[in-house]
Design a protein around this motif. Structure first.
Motif, short mmCIF file in Angstrom:
data_model
loop_
_atom_site.label_atom_id
_atom_site.label_comp_id
_atom_site.label_asym_id
_atom_site.label_seq_id
_atom_site.Cartn_x
_atom_site.Cartn_y
_atom_site.Cartn_z
N THR A 161 0.82 -1.22 0.00
CA THR A 161 0.00 0.00 0.00
C THR A 161 0.85 1.26 0.00
OG1 THR A 161 -1.79 -1.14 1.15
CG2 THR A 161 -1.79 1.26 1.26
N LEU A 162 1.94 1.24 0.76
CA LEU A 162 2.82 2.42 0.86
C LEU A 162 3.77 2.54 -0.33
CD1 LEU A 162 3.71 2.36 4.67
CD2 LEU A 162 1.98 3.75 3.49
N GLY A 163 3.82 1.53 -1.21
CA GLY A 163 4.67 1.59 -2.39
C GLY A 163 6.10 1.13 -2.18
N HIS A 164 6.40 0.55 -1.02
CA HIS A 164 7.75 0.04 -0.77
C HIS A 164 7.98 -1.31 -1.45
CE1 HIS A 164 8.70 3.19 2.07
NE2 HIS A 164 7.59 2.93 2.73
N VAL A 165 6.88 -2.04 -1.68
CA VAL A 165 6.94 -3.36 -2.29
C VAL A 165 5.98 -3.39 -3.47
CG1 VAL A 165 6.63 -5.84 -1.87
CG2 VAL A 165 7.53 -4.37 -0.05
N ALA A 166 6.39 -4.04 -4.55
CA ALA A 166 5.58 -4.11 -5.76
C ALA A 166 4.27 -4.85 -5.50
CB ALA A 166 6.36 -4.82 -6.86
N LYS A 167 3.22 -4.41 -6.15
CA LYS A 167 1.92 -5.09 -6.03
C LYS A 167 2.02 -6.53 -6.48
CE LYS A 167 -0.83 -0.93 -6.53
NZ LYS A 167 -1.69 -0.13 -7.37
N SER A 168 2.89 -6.81 -7.42
CA SER A 168 3.06 -8.16 -7.96
C SER A 168 4.22 -8.90 -7.27
CB SER A 168 3.32 -8.09 -9.46
OG SER A 168 4.50 -7.34 -9.70
N TYR A 169 4.49 -8.57 -6.00
CA TYR A 169 5.60 -9.17 -5.27
C TYR A 169 5.49 -10.70 -5.21
CZ TYR A 169 2.57 -10.11 -1.26
OH TYR A 169 1.57 -10.59 -0.45
N SER A 170 6.64 -11.33 -4.96
CA SER A 170 6.69 -12.76 -4.67
C SER A 170 7.20 -12.93 -3.25
CB SER A 170 7.64 -13.47 -5.63
OG SER A 170 7.14 -13.43 -6.95
N LEU A 171 6.71 -13.96 -2.57
CA LEU A 171 7.08 -14.23 -1.19
C LEU A 171 7.76 -15.59 -1.13
CD1 LEU A 171 5.14 -13.54 1.98
CD2 LEU A 171 5.71 -15.91 1.53
N ILE A 172 8.91 -15.64 -0.45
CA ILE A 172 9.63 -16.90 -0.28
C ILE A 172 10.09 -17.04 1.17
CG2 ILE A 172 10.44 -17.05 -2.68
CD1 ILE A 172 13.21 -16.09 -1.65
N GLY A 173 10.44 -18.26 1.53
CA GLY A 173 11.13 -18.51 2.79
C GLY A 173 12.62 -18.42 2.57
N HIS A 174 13.36 -18.08 3.59
CA HIS A 174 14.80 -17.91 3.50
C HIS A 174 15.48 -19.13 2.88
CE1 HIS A 174 18.81 -17.26 5.87
NE2 HIS A 174 18.91 -16.78 4.65
#
Length: 182
Positions: free
Chosen positions: A144-157
């Motif tokens: 929402t704040l624009g720090h991360v892309a709307k189309s982000y991907s999430l992973i585990g370390h």
């Protein structure tokens, strides 16, 4: 938190699902020796666990934050605590490096991700429901704040480097979250 955006010359209030964040000053951080600015908006979130002590109050989590920062600076030789944010069992988000600063948490992803770590070890158990919700709210907030892309991907370390992090139970949990990338 309310954000104000301009749409066709009219100000409009937009509510962001941003959790309260315990600032570096509040938990007693020492200043970073340097900061790098990463790619923004970041295309990745990387989820970790500290593989250390869990905490359940602001007092104990703040002490754990200071211990982690001490380890990262004095043992690992990093400029600061490695993660952008950490989450305690109390359900509070603690500012590590914060938004807009490159972390030192996942080789190959540091300059293009936001690192979120849960305080504790989550191999055979999960973080508290309050902690899990705080992470989900923080993820939404970053978009929402624009720090991360709307189309982000999430992973585990563990998907970035050979490690057991973020622990088997937590890894199984984040596999069910939006934008998880197998």
């Amino acid at each position: 938190m309310k954000l104000f955006v301009v749409l066709f010359g009219i100000f409009a209030a937009v509510s962001a699902q941003c959790p309260s964040i315990v600032t570096r000053t509040e938990w007693g951080a020492i200043p970073a020796s340097s900061t790098n600015l990463p790619t923004r908006p970041a295309p990745w979130y990387v989820i970790h666990h500290t593989a250390g002590t869990s905490c359940s109050t602001k007092t104990t989590c703040s002490a754990e934050m200071r211990a982690i920062q001490h380890l990262h600076i004095n043992t690992n030789g990093w400029a600061d605590i490695g993660y952008n944010f950490l989450i305690g069992g109390d359900g509070l988000v603690y500012e590590g490096r914060g938004w807009g600063k490159q972390g030192a948490h996942a080789p190959g992803y540091n300059d293009k991700s936001v690192g979120i770590s849960f305080m504790g070890t989550f191999t055979s158990g999960l973080p508290t429901s309050a902690a899990l919700q705080a992470a989900k709210d923080l993820i939404s907030c970053g978009v929402t704040l624009g720090h991360v892309a709307k189309s982000y991907s999430l992973i585990g370390h563990r998907q970035a480097v050979a490690t057991e992090c973020p622990g088997n139970k937590l890894f199984d949990e984040i596999k069910t979250w939006p934008n998880f990338k197998p």
